[in-house]
Every structure is written in C-alpha cells, then in structure tokens.
Write a protein that holds these residues in place. Structure first.
Motif, short mmCIF file in Angstrom:
data_model
loop_
_atom_site.label_atom_id
_atom_site.label_comp_id
_atom_site.label_asym_id
_atom_site.label_seq_id
_atom_site.Cartn_x
_atom_site.Cartn_y
_atom_site.Cartn_z
N CYS A 31 0.82 -1.21 0.00
CA CYS A 31 0.00 0.00 0.00
C CYS A 31 0.85 1.26 0.00
CB CYS A 31 -0.96 -0.02 1.19
SG CYS A 31 -2.23 -1.28 1.00
N PHE A 32 2.02 1.21 0.62
CA PHE A 32 2.91 2.36 0.63
C PHE A 32 3.36 2.70 -0.79
CE2 PHE A 32 7.15 4.30 0.96
CZ PHE A 32 6.80 5.45 1.64
N LYS A 33 3.61 1.68 -1.60
CA LYS A 33 3.99 1.92 -2.99
C LYS A 33 2.88 2.64 -3.75
CE LYS A 33 7.27 -1.85 -3.30
NZ LYS A 33 7.60 -3.14 -3.89
N ILE A 34 1.65 2.26 -3.49
CA ILE A 34 0.52 2.96 -4.11
C ILE A 34 0.43 4.39 -3.58
CG2 ILE A 34 -2.01 3.01 -4.32
CD1 ILE A 34 -1.88 -0.11 -4.11
N PHE A 35 0.58 4.54 -2.26
CA PHE A 35 0.56 5.85 -1.62
C PHE A 35 1.56 6.81 -2.28
CE2 PHE A 35 2.91 8.42 1.53
CZ PHE A 35 1.93 9.34 1.86
N GLN A 36 2.77 6.33 -2.56
CA GLN A 36 3.79 7.19 -3.17
C GLN A 36 3.36 7.69 -4.54
OE1 GLN A 36 7.08 4.34 -2.67
NE2 GLN A 36 8.13 5.97 -1.55
N GLU A 37 2.58 6.89 -5.25
CA GLU A 37 2.14 7.29 -6.59
C GLU A 37 0.95 8.26 -6.57
OE1 GLU A 37 3.63 6.53 -9.50
OE2 GLU A 37 5.17 5.52 -8.30
N VAL A 38 0.13 8.20 -5.53
CA VAL A 38 -1.12 8.97 -5.53
C VAL A 38 -1.17 10.11 -4.52
CG1 VAL A 38 -2.43 6.98 -6.38
CG2 VAL A 38 -2.34 7.44 -3.93
N LYS A 39 -0.15 10.28 -3.70
CA LYS A 39 -0.21 11.25 -2.61
C LYS A 39 -0.37 12.70 -3.07
CE LYS A 39 4.79 11.41 -2.03
NZ LYS A 39 5.89 11.06 -1.13
N LYS A 40 0.02 13.02 -4.29
CA LYS A 40 -0.18 14.37 -4.79
C LYS A 40 -1.62 14.62 -5.20
CE LYS A 40 4.54 15.11 -6.21
NZ LYS A 40 5.48 15.25 -7.31
N LYS A 41 -2.33 13.58 -5.54
CA LYS A 41 -3.71 13.71 -6.01
C LYS A 41 -4.74 13.51 -4.89
CE LYS A 41 -6.82 12.07 -9.59
NZ LYS A 41 -7.01 11.23 -10.74
N TYR A 42 -4.40 12.69 -3.88
CA TYR A 42 -5.36 12.34 -2.82
C TYR A 42 -4.80 12.63 -1.43
CZ TYR A 42 -7.83 9.61 -6.36
OH TYR A 42 -8.51 9.21 -7.48
N ASN A 43 -5.68 12.94 -0.51
CA ASN A 43 -5.36 12.92 0.91
C ASN A 43 -5.48 11.47 1.33
OD1 ASN A 43 -5.14 15.77 1.38
ND2 ASN A 43 -7.35 15.90 1.22
N CYS A 44 -4.37 10.87 1.75
CA CYS A 44 -4.35 9.45 2.07
C CYS A 44 -4.32 9.22 3.57
CB CYS A 44 -3.13 8.79 1.44
SG CYS A 44 -3.12 8.86 -0.36
N ILE A 45 -5.11 8.25 4.02
CA ILE A 45 -5.17 7.88 5.42
C ILE A 45 -5.04 6.37 5.51
CG2 ILE A 45 -6.62 7.81 7.49
CD1 ILE A 45 -7.92 10.40 6.40
N PHE A 46 -4.18 5.91 6.40
CA PHE A 46 -3.99 4.49 6.65
C PHE A 46 -4.75 4.13 7.92
CE2 PHE A 46 -0.70 5.16 3.65
CZ PHE A 46 -0.31 3.93 3.15
N VAL A 47 -5.78 3.32 7.79
CA VAL A 47 -6.52 2.81 8.95
C VAL A 47 -5.97 1.41 9.21
CG1 VAL A 47 -8.77 2.19 9.88
CG2 VAL A 47 -8.56 4.17 8.36
N VAL A 48 -5.34 1.24 10.38
CA VAL A 48 -4.62 0.01 10.70
C VAL A 48 -5.00 -0.47 12.10
CG1 VAL A 48 -2.68 0.66 9.21
CG2 VAL A 48 -2.61 1.23 11.64
N ASP A 49 -4.56 -1.67 12.42
CA ASP A 49 -4.78 -2.19 13.77
C ASP A 49 -3.95 -1.40 14.77
OD1 ASP A 49 -6.12 -4.00 12.25
OD2 ASP A 49 -5.17 -5.77 13.07
N ARG A 50 -2.64 -1.48 14.63
CA ARG A 50 -1.68 -0.73 15.44
C ARG A 50 -0.49 -0.37 14.58
NH1 ARG A 50 -2.43 -5.04 18.13
NH2 ARG A 50 -3.89 -5.08 19.81
#
Length: 161
Positions: A31-50
């Motif tokens: 998911c981080f690899k995807i985040f790096q590609e889209v972070k300029k276009k989207y506000n990204c939030i990671f919802v995780v366990d911990r």
C-alpha cells in the motif's frame, strides 16, 4: 475526528490494512507503494490495527489511525463499526483494502462510505465485493470467475506481476 480537517480540495483515499507489531508489513509495503504514486492527487489515510514504533518514526509523513490501540480484532462486524466510526466525517473517493480477515460482508458495509473499492489479495480463498481486484498471481481470474467469488458486476481484474 479532528485529524480529518479538509486541508485542500483533494479527495480522500483510505487504506484499510492489517498492520500491527508482528504482522502486516507486506500489506503496508504494497500500500505504501501505491501511496507514493497517488499522494499528490489524494489525501491518504492508513486505517490500521496498530502502528509499530519503527513505522511511526520512519513514516511520519503518513496519517495513521489505529483502531485497535487497546484491544484486538475479534470480528468483521466489530471491525466495520470501528472503521465507520473512524471515517464518519470523510467521504472517501477510493477505499483500498489489504486485509485477509475481511471479505464481502465487510466490503458491502464499507460501500456506503466509498465510491470505489479496491481489494488487494494474494490468497483467493474468500468472497469479495469490489470494483477492482488486484492479485499478483497468474490465472486467478479463471478461478474466480468459475467460483463467482467476486460478486460485483463490472469488476475489473488487475492480475500478475
């Protein structure tokens, strides 16, 4: 929640991944690899366990929200309730799910929050409800269509390396 103030006019992309101290690093890296590609276009939030401390320190440019800070995952039903509570002030454009514990039950409930659902999977052992299905294994499409495990019309497969 206060951390979800709209900073700009970008749409939201939410990642729901299984991540905690001893497991989930592979989910995070994908998911981080995807985040790096889209972070300029989207506000990204990671919802995780911990979030493990090492990731908090190394990736301080990522917005993490931990839904199991003081307890553990017990069921999809309780997880979707926590997820919807956490994201109640958002209207995400895309939801990316990379979590083996979640299937079509969870995806359908999350649908009310998201325009598009993308599932990243490599097990192909459960039913899905998504717009896009990503699996790096080859020949998975035939197996899924045969068993009809992805139950959304107009689904798109992104398969292979």
């Amino acid at each position: 929640m206060g951390i979800y103030k709209k900073i700009n006019n970008k749409k939201y992309l939410i990642f729901r991944i299984s991540l905690e101290k001893k497991s989930g690093l592979g989910h995070f890296i994908r998911c981080f690899k995807i985040f790096q590609e889209v972070k300029k276009k989207y506000n990204c939030i990671f919802v995780v366990d911990r979030v493990p401390k090492i990731l908090k320190n190394k990736y301080n440019n990522i917005t993490f929200f931990e839904i199991y800070r003081n307890n553990i995952f017990t069921s999809q039903n309780s997880d979707i309730k926590k997820f919807l509570t956490v994201t109640k002030n958002l209207k995400p454009h895309i939801l990316i799910v990379d979590d083996y514990r979640l299937n079509s039950f969870w995806h359908k409930k999350a649908r009310i929050k998201s325009l598009k659902i993308i599932v990243i999977d490599d097990l192909s052992n459960r039913y899905m409800y998504c717009d896009y299905y990503i699996n790096y294994k080859i020949n998975i499409e035939k197996r899924y269509n045969k068993k009809k495990k992805i139950n959304k019309r107009n689904k798109k497969f992104i398969l292979g390396t």
